[in-house]
Write a protein that holds these residues in place. Structure first.
Motif, mmCIF file in Angstrom:
data_model
loop_
_atom_site.group_PDB
_atom_site.id
_atom_site.type_symbol
_atom_site.label_atom_id
_atom_site.label_comp_id
_atom_site.label_asym_id
_atom_site.label_seq_id
_atom_site.Cartn_x
_atom_site.Cartn_y
_atom_site.Cartn_z
ATOM 1 N N GLN A 47 -9.071 5.520 1.069
ATOM 2 C CA GLN A 47 -8.036 4.807 1.292
ATOM 3 C C GLN A 47 -7.975 3.966 -0.139
ATOM 4 O O GLN A 47 -8.905 3.676 -0.823
ATOM 5 C CB GLN A 47 -8.284 3.687 2.463
ATOM 6 C CG GLN A 47 -8.782 4.321 3.841
ATOM 7 C CD GLN A 47 -7.716 5.146 4.297
ATOM 8 O OE1 GLN A 47 -6.428 4.637 4.281
ATOM 9 N NE2 GLN A 47 -7.935 6.252 5.169
ATOM 10 N N LEU A 48 -6.819 3.097 0.182
ATOM 11 C CA LEU A 48 -6.481 2.206 -1.092
ATOM 12 C C LEU A 48 -5.718 1.112 -0.669
ATOM 13 O O LEU A 48 -4.817 1.181 0.030
ATOM 14 C CB LEU A 48 -5.729 2.872 -2.327
ATOM 15 C CG LEU A 48 -5.720 1.804 -3.660
ATOM 16 C CD1 LEU A 48 -6.921 1.975 -4.642
ATOM 17 C CD2 LEU A 48 -4.491 2.527 -4.717
ATOM 18 N N PHE A 49 -6.064 -0.042 -0.859
ATOM 19 C CA PHE A 49 -5.536 -1.434 -0.301
ATOM 20 C C PHE A 49 -5.106 -2.370 -1.491
ATOM 21 O O PHE A 49 -5.796 -2.602 -2.442
ATOM 22 C CB PHE A 49 -6.347 -2.072 0.615
ATOM 23 C CG PHE A 49 -6.965 -1.191 1.551
ATOM 24 C CD1 PHE A 49 -6.112 -0.890 2.635
ATOM 25 C CD2 PHE A 49 -8.312 -0.858 1.589
ATOM 26 C CE1 PHE A 49 -6.835 -0.110 3.648
ATOM 27 C CE2 PHE A 49 -8.941 -0.185 2.476
ATOM 28 C CZ PHE A 49 -8.203 0.427 3.503
ATOM 29 N N THR A 100 -9.753 6.390 10.504
ATOM 30 C CA THR A 100 -8.938 6.862 9.821
ATOM 31 C C THR A 100 -8.335 5.838 8.835
ATOM 32 O O THR A 100 -7.183 6.073 8.138
ATOM 33 C CB THR A 100 -7.594 7.240 10.582
ATOM 34 O OG1 THR A 100 -6.973 6.228 11.521
ATOM 35 C CG2 THR A 100 -8.118 8.310 11.734
ATOM 36 N N GLY A 101 -8.865 4.665 8.522
ATOM 37 C CA GLY A 101 -8.289 3.738 7.869
ATOM 38 C C GLY A 101 -7.690 2.582 8.076
ATOM 39 O O GLY A 101 -6.931 1.879 7.193
ATOM 40 N N ASP A 102 -7.053 2.997 9.514
ATOM 41 C CA ASP A 102 -6.250 1.762 9.991
ATOM 42 C C ASP A 102 -6.704 0.619 10.081
ATOM 43 O O ASP A 102 -7.952 0.310 10.360
ATOM 44 C CB ASP A 102 -5.765 2.142 11.524
ATOM 45 C CG ASP A 102 -4.993 3.600 11.475
ATOM 46 O OD1 ASP A 102 -4.435 4.018 10.729
ATOM 47 O OD2 ASP A 102 -5.017 4.199 12.516
ATOM 48 N N GLY A 121 2.377 2.591 4.933
ATOM 49 C CA GLY A 121 2.986 1.250 5.254
ATOM 50 C C GLY A 121 2.212 0.264 4.879
ATOM 51 O O GLY A 121 1.208 0.172 3.964
ATOM 52 N N SER A 122 2.645 -0.883 5.415
ATOM 53 C CA SER A 122 2.103 -2.153 5.040
ATOM 54 C C SER A 122 1.791 -2.916 6.503
ATOM 55 O O SER A 122 2.400 -2.679 7.656
ATOM 56 C CB SER A 122 3.052 -3.138 4.581
ATOM 57 O OG SER A 122 4.190 -3.335 5.127
ATOM 58 N N VAL A 174 -0.642 -3.581 1.468
ATOM 59 C CA VAL A 174 0.122 -2.268 1.181
ATOM 60 C C VAL A 174 -0.969 -1.221 1.227
ATOM 61 O O VAL A 174 -2.147 -1.432 0.617
ATOM 62 C CB VAL A 174 0.757 -2.136 0.068
ATOM 63 C CG1 VAL A 174 2.165 -2.893 0.242
ATOM 64 C CG2 VAL A 174 0.116 -2.845 -1.094
ATOM 65 N N HIS A 175 -1.009 -0.135 2.278
ATOM 66 C CA HIS A 175 -2.007 0.602 2.526
ATOM 67 C C HIS A 175 -1.628 2.138 2.206
ATOM 68 O O HIS A 175 -0.550 2.507 2.322
ATOM 69 C CB HIS A 175 -2.353 0.694 4.028
ATOM 70 C CG HIS A 175 -3.460 1.477 4.251
ATOM 71 N ND1 HIS A 175 -3.432 1.650 5.751
ATOM 72 C CD2 HIS A 175 -4.376 2.142 3.663
ATOM 73 C CE1 HIS A 175 -4.695 2.292 5.909
ATOM 74 N NE2 HIS A 175 -5.215 2.639 4.734
ATOM 75 N N PHE A 176 -2.480 2.840 1.430
ATOM 76 C CA PHE A 176 -2.198 4.228 0.971
ATOM 77 C C PHE A 176 -3.668 4.984 1.119
ATOM 78 O O PHE A 176 -4.699 4.476 1.534
ATOM 79 C CB PHE A 176 -2.013 4.337 -0.542
ATOM 80 C CG PHE A 176 -1.147 3.586 -0.971
ATOM 81 C CD1 PHE A 176 0.183 3.859 -0.896
ATOM 82 C CD2 PHE A 176 -1.183 2.042 -1.410
ATOM 83 C CE1 PHE A 176 1.327 2.988 -1.575
ATOM 84 C CE2 PHE A 176 -0.448 1.442 -1.893
ATOM 85 C CZ PHE A 176 0.929 1.835 -1.993
ATOM 86 N N THR A 177 -3.367 6.122 1.577
ATOM 87 C CA THR A 177 -4.409 7.389 1.807
ATOM 88 C C THR A 177 -4.376 8.004 0.539
ATOM 89 O O THR A 177 -3.548 8.298 -0.333
ATOM 90 C CB THR A 177 -4.041 8.351 2.940
ATOM 91 O OG1 THR A 177 -3.995 7.581 4.198
ATOM 92 C CG2 THR A 177 -5.221 9.307 2.676
#
Length: 392
Positions: free
Chosen positions: A32-34, A117-119, A59-60, A45-48
């Motif tokens: 993940q990246l935040f 899952t990074g949520d 998404g954010s 803002v959140h990325f896989t």
């Protein structure tokens, strides 16, 4: 009002151009990246992260706290890139189970739980009791927070199982309203390191010092050890890894340089090498190191990412002053390369460009060179308020 980065680097450009374990088991299995938007209604803002280093937007997620919407206190409360004037405004706990975000607009910190899952799930939004929290560090269940204003700009807070912060104590840094730019934990977990101090905001007068506070068994802090910096205006720093874990590489924003230091078991810094001029660039403020200690990347307020090599002793040498850069958005003079993060395998660099409202992914070559893989928009309200970067 625009940043005056076309002029020669000055003291005021230096900062304006320039963020343990909680005894929980790791839960995250997806890379993940935040980052944070720093919007009025602040959001992550959140990325896989894919195996090839590219990013997929997830998404954010609102933090429940307030950002500054790009308003920069150091610049006289105008809207300008790097509104938080800091490193480490977004951090992941060492066990990867929590994300912490500084909300400078309402003086709070948000604690998120990170799912398998990074949520992200908000656990708590806690007031810090300080003014404009901007940099975070976490160790052994305690969160350390620096603030831009106040008589006591460093706070220590116990993090509960529910994510809420309980204040342990607050501490004086160099002087009142010194505007510290970064807090970090030493690799041995025994010290809290704070840097980026001013004698005054106007005129801007760097104090050129690094502080190391010994950590007591209850998470409280002892009397700091003060060390003089090699260059003018130390801003961001990163400890190296493994056999070089005592090496601390530092950007020196006002002087346009970078230096490296050796950190002793007693909390003192001694100069290893530098200052090394970041040729042609202004306001080097942010820095990341590869896990193998071979390379360092400095983000500059003038918009470029600069590449340094580290030798076997931790000394820095400039390899390429413009290893990467991007075009700024309309109305900005610089893409403003600020917060960055390197993947744990050392293959990828992720770079915030606050002056272009996006995050760019690069692959890292065997010689440290950067090859652009792609980019993702941050979509901040002001288009320049992107801050912080942390990943798993």
């Amino acid at each position: 009002m625009k940043l005056r980065l076309a002029a020669a680097a000055t003291m005021s450009v230096f900062l304006a151009a320039c963020g343990g374990s909680d005894n929980s088991k790791p839960t995250t299995t997806v890379a993940q990246l935040f980052a944070q938007t720093n919007d009025t209604n602040n959001a992550v803002v959140h990325f896989t992260r894919n195996q090839d280093g590219t990013l997929v937007a997830k998404g954010s997620v609102l933090t429940g706290g307030k950002g500054t919407n790009g308003v920069n206190y150091f610049m006289g409360n105008i809207t300008a890139p790097d509104a938080l004037t800091s490193n480490n405004s977004v951090i992941v706990s060492p066990d990867k189970s929590r994300l912490f975000v500084a909300n400078a607009g309402d003086n709070s910190v948000t604690t998120f739980a990170i799912g398998a899952t990074g949520d992200l799930t908000v656990q708590a939004v806690s007031p810090t009791g300080g003014v404009r929290p901007t940099s975070l560090a976490f160790s052994n269940g305690v969160l350390y927070v620096t603030h831009q204003q106040g008589a006591q700009e460093l706070g220590a807070y116990r993090v509960g199982q529910d994510g809420k912060l309980t204040q342990i104590a607050q501490y004086v840094v160099a002087n009142q309203d010194a505007l510290p730019t970064q807090v970090a934990i030493s690799p041995d977990g025994k010290f809290v390191v704070v840097n980026g101090f001013l004698k005054s905001v106007s005129p801007v007068t760097p104090l050129n010092m690094l502080l190391a506070y010994p950590i007591n068994s209850d998470g409280s802090l002892g009397t700091p050890v003060s060390s003089a910096s090699a260059g003018v205006g130390p801003f961001g720093g990163r400890f190296a890894s493994g056999p070089l874990s005592s090496v601390f590489a530092v950007t020196e924003a006002a002087g346009g340089t970078a230096s490296s230091y050796s950190f002793s078991s007693a909390g003192a810094f001694s100069v290893l090498g530098g200052p090394v001029t970041v040729t042609g660039q202004q306001a080097p403020c942010w820095i990341s190191l590869t896990p193998d200690n071979h390379f360092a990347y400095a983000g500059n307020g003038s918009g470029a990412v600069s590449l340094f090599a580290l030798d076997g002793t931790g000394k820095l040498s400039l390899v390429n002053a413009v290893a990467a850069t991007e075009t700024p958005v309309a109305g900005q003079t610089s893409a403003f390369a600020n917060d960055s993060w390197i993947s744990p395998d050392g293959k990828f660099l992720y770079q915030d460009y606050a002056g272009d409202d996006k995050i760019v992914a690069y692959s890292i070559g065997s010689n440290g060179s950067l090859a652009k893989l792609g980019e993702q928009p941050a979509n901040t309200q002001s288009k320049i308020s992107l801050q912080g970067l942390a990943g798993i």
